[in-house]
Design a protein around this motif. Structure first.
Motif, PDB file in Angstrom:
ATOM      1  N   ASP A 120      -6.653  -5.532  -0.220  1.00 22.60           N
ATOM      2  CA  ASP A 120      -6.953  -5.859   1.176  1.00 22.60           C
ATOM      3  C   ASP A 120      -5.762  -6.555   1.833  1.00 22.60           C
ATOM      4  O   ASP A 120      -5.428  -6.269   2.994  1.00 22.60           O
ATOM      5  CB  ASP A 120      -8.190  -6.759   1.260  1.00 22.60           C
TER       6      ASP A 120
ATOM      7  N   LEU B 253      -2.956  -4.021   2.604  1.00 22.03           N
ATOM      8  CA  LEU B 253      -3.229  -3.085   3.697  1.00 22.03           C
ATOM      9  C   LEU B 253      -3.364  -3.783   5.055  1.00 22.03           C
ATOM     10  O   LEU B 253      -3.452  -3.109   6.088  1.00 22.03           O
ATOM     11  CB  LEU B 253      -4.525  -2.311   3.418  1.00 22.03           C
ATOM     12  N   GLY B 254      -3.349  -5.096   5.061  1.00 21.35           N
ATOM     13  CA  GLY B 254      -3.653  -5.835   6.275  1.00 21.35           C
ATOM     14  C   GLY B 254      -2.450  -6.070   7.167  1.00 21.35           C
ATOM     15  O   GLY B 254      -1.321  -5.681   6.874  1.00 21.35           O
ATOM     16  N   ASP B 255      -2.724  -6.740   8.302  1.00 23.92           N
ATOM     17  CA  ASP B 255      -1.661  -7.051   9.254  1.00 23.92           C
ATOM     18  C   ASP B 255      -1.587  -8.542   9.570  1.00 23.92           C
ATOM     19  O   ASP B 255      -1.001  -8.949  10.573  1.00 23.92           O
ATOM     20  CB  ASP B 255      -1.832  -6.251  10.551  1.00 23.92           C
TER      21      ASP B 255
ATOM     22  N   THR C 121       4.629 -10.412   7.337  1.00 20.15           N
ATOM     23  CA  THR C 121       3.185 -10.336   7.173  1.00 20.15           C
ATOM     24  C   THR C 121       2.833 -10.647   5.721  1.00 20.15           C
ATOM     25  O   THR C 121       3.689 -10.584   4.828  1.00 20.15           O
ATOM     26  CB  THR C 121       2.653  -8.940   7.531  1.00 20.15           C
TER      27      THR C 121
ATOM     28  N   LEU D  31       0.825   2.622  10.308  1.00 21.20           N
ATOM     29  CA  LEU D  31       0.256   1.313  10.636  1.00 21.20           C
ATOM     30  C   LEU D  31      -1.230   1.387  10.948  1.00 21.20           C
ATOM     31  O   LEU D  31      -1.757   0.556  11.691  1.00 21.20           O
ATOM     32  CB  LEU D  31       1.010   0.721  11.838  1.00 21.20           C
ATOM     33  N   ASP D  32      -1.908   2.386  10.368  1.00 17.94           N
ATOM     34  CA  ASP D  32      -3.327   2.572  10.684  1.00 17.94           C
ATOM     35  C   ASP D  32      -4.251   1.908   9.679  1.00 17.94           C
ATOM     36  O   ASP D  32      -5.462   2.147   9.679  1.00 17.94           O
ATOM     37  CB  ASP D  32      -3.652   4.061  10.790  1.00 17.94           C
ATOM     38  N   GLY D  33      -3.695   1.076   8.802  1.00 13.98           N
ATOM     39  CA  GLY D  33      -4.516   0.372   7.833  1.00 13.98           C
ATOM     40  C   GLY D  33      -4.767   1.107   6.542  1.00 13.98           C
ATOM     41  O   GLY D  33      -5.571   0.649   5.714  1.00 13.98           O
ATOM     42  N   THR D  34      -4.082   2.240   6.328  1.00 16.43           N
ATOM     43  CA  THR D  34      -4.273   3.000   5.088  1.00 16.43           C
ATOM     44  C   THR D  34      -3.000   3.096   4.246  1.00 16.43           C
ATOM     45  O   THR D  34      -3.057   3.560   3.110  1.00 16.43           O
ATOM     46  CB  THR D  34      -4.748   4.436   5.380  1.00 16.43           C
TER      47      THR D  34
ATOM     48  N   GLY E  15       1.612  -2.435   4.645  1.00 14.10           N
ATOM     49  CA  GLY E  15       0.437  -2.744   5.435  1.00 14.10           C
ATOM     50  C   GLY E  15       0.739  -2.612   6.914  1.00 14.10           C
ATOM     51  O   GLY E  15       1.278  -1.611   7.373  1.00 14.10           O
ATOM     52  N   GLY E  16       0.447  -3.663   7.679  1.00  6.33           N
ATOM     53  CA  GLY E  16       0.700  -3.639   9.112  1.00  6.33           C
ATOM     54  C   GLY E  16       2.064  -4.135   9.515  1.00  6.33           C
ATOM     55  O   GLY E  16       2.319  -4.334  10.711  1.00  6.33           O
TER      56      GLY E  16
ATOM     57  N   THR F 198      -0.448   5.820   0.162  1.00  4.15           N
ATOM     58  CA  THR F 198      -1.540   5.693   1.115  1.00  4.15           C
ATOM     59  C   THR F 198      -2.901   5.847   0.447  1.00  4.15           C
ATOM     60  O   THR F 198      -3.033   6.578  -0.549  1.00  4.15           O
ATOM     61  CB  THR F 198      -1.410   6.737   2.245  1.00  4.15           C
TER      62      THR F 198
END
Length: 294
Positions: A112, A115-117, A126, A213-216, A240-241, A262
């Motif tokens: 998590d 994959l986060g921002d 980040t 940058l779509d969270g995947t 991630g982001g 991904t």
């Protein structure tokens, strides 16, 4: 006697460095922790305040270690890095060979984070950029708690060749080489590979970068050829982001390559970058302009 250095990194709270130190009689435990105005360094429990060099924690730690390791020549040294530091940044030009890098991960939350921002409080990075860089630098990944199959599949691609263990059964040894990234999808985790022999349209490239940058996407790296930078290769890196694109030196060849790990659909990434390339008409126009300017 040769200096032996083991580096322990990780954003997770842990006692792995102490365990390694205890398992190596006669070794020296060195720990750095950043404060707002300095870096506090402990050597076998004795604390010293180190003045912060031009506001950079990693630079301060690296320069302090260069001098300290000279004083500790011939010893086995266990380096417990500040949780926010990336091993590859610290060991750059350190002056000694690092025998092994152990990175400690919270198995339940690491993916998590990756994959986060979420932004770091201390700097412009980040959280994803920190935890991904720490993991991919590892010779050994120390997993605290149980990791699901998807997390393990990501780690297989992010740090191929790295050993995996738990804090109660530590392994301290170099990772296997060479590190080949698995290309076959597993547990919903894929490696997208994009190559092209024509440049990107600069505006459409900006749109295509959103696909990372779509969270995947856990990690992507690439060297880009962009039409308005004909002599320069641009370096792409995301986690991630967090995304960075910058000059990567002179362009050596008329190619672009991007590799992305991904948990989404890899075809969406390759399609986005395909759509960002110059069309045949645009490429002919660019070639005509270049001929007029030569």
């Amino acid at each position: 006697m040769e200096t032996v250095v083991v580096m322990v990194a990780g954003l997770a709270d842990h006692d792995v460095a102490v365990r390694v130190w205890r398992d190596r009689p006669g070794s020296v435990l060195v720990r750095h922790v950043a404060t707002p105005t300095s870096v506090r360094r402990w050597v076998d429990g004795v604390a010293t305040e180190v003045e912060l060099l031009h506001g950079c924690v990693s630079c301060t730690v690296r320069e302090d270690l260069r001098a300290l390791l000279g004083d500790l020549a011939g010893h086995a040294v266990v380096l417990h890095l500040d949780p926010l530091l990336e091993p590859d940044v610290v060991r750059r030009d350190l002056g000694v060979d690092v025998e092994c890098v152990l990175t400690v991960l919270d198995a339940a939350t690491w993916l998590d984070d990756a994959l986060g921002d979420a932004s770091m409080v201390s700097d412009r990075r980040t959280v994803a950029q920190v935890v991904v860089a720490q993991a991919e630098a590892a010779d050994v990944l120390v997993l605290q708690g149980d990791a699901d199959e998807r997390t393990l599949a990501v780690l297989d691609r992010l740090a191929p060749g790295a050993h995996r263990c738990t804090p109660d059964a530590l392994v301290v040894q170099r990772g296997a080489r060479p590190r080949m990234i698995p290309l076959v999808p597993e547990c919903g985790v894929s490696t997208a590979v994009f190559t092209a022999d024509r440049p990107f349209h600069p505006r459409r490239l900006g749109d295509a970068l959103d696909a990372l940058l779509d969270g995947t996407v856990v990690r992507s790296r690439g060297r880009l050829w962009v039409a308005d930078e004909p002599d320069t290769a641009l370096h792409l890196e995301s986690a991630g982001g967090g995304l960075h694109v910058g000059a990567g030196g002179p362009r050596d060849g008329r190619t672009t390559q991007i590799v992305a790990i991904t948990v989404g659909e890899p075809d969406g990434i390759t399609a986005a970058f395909t759509d960002a390339l110059l069309t045949d008409d645009e490429l002919s126009f660019v070639d005509s302009i270049r001929k007029l300017n030569t």
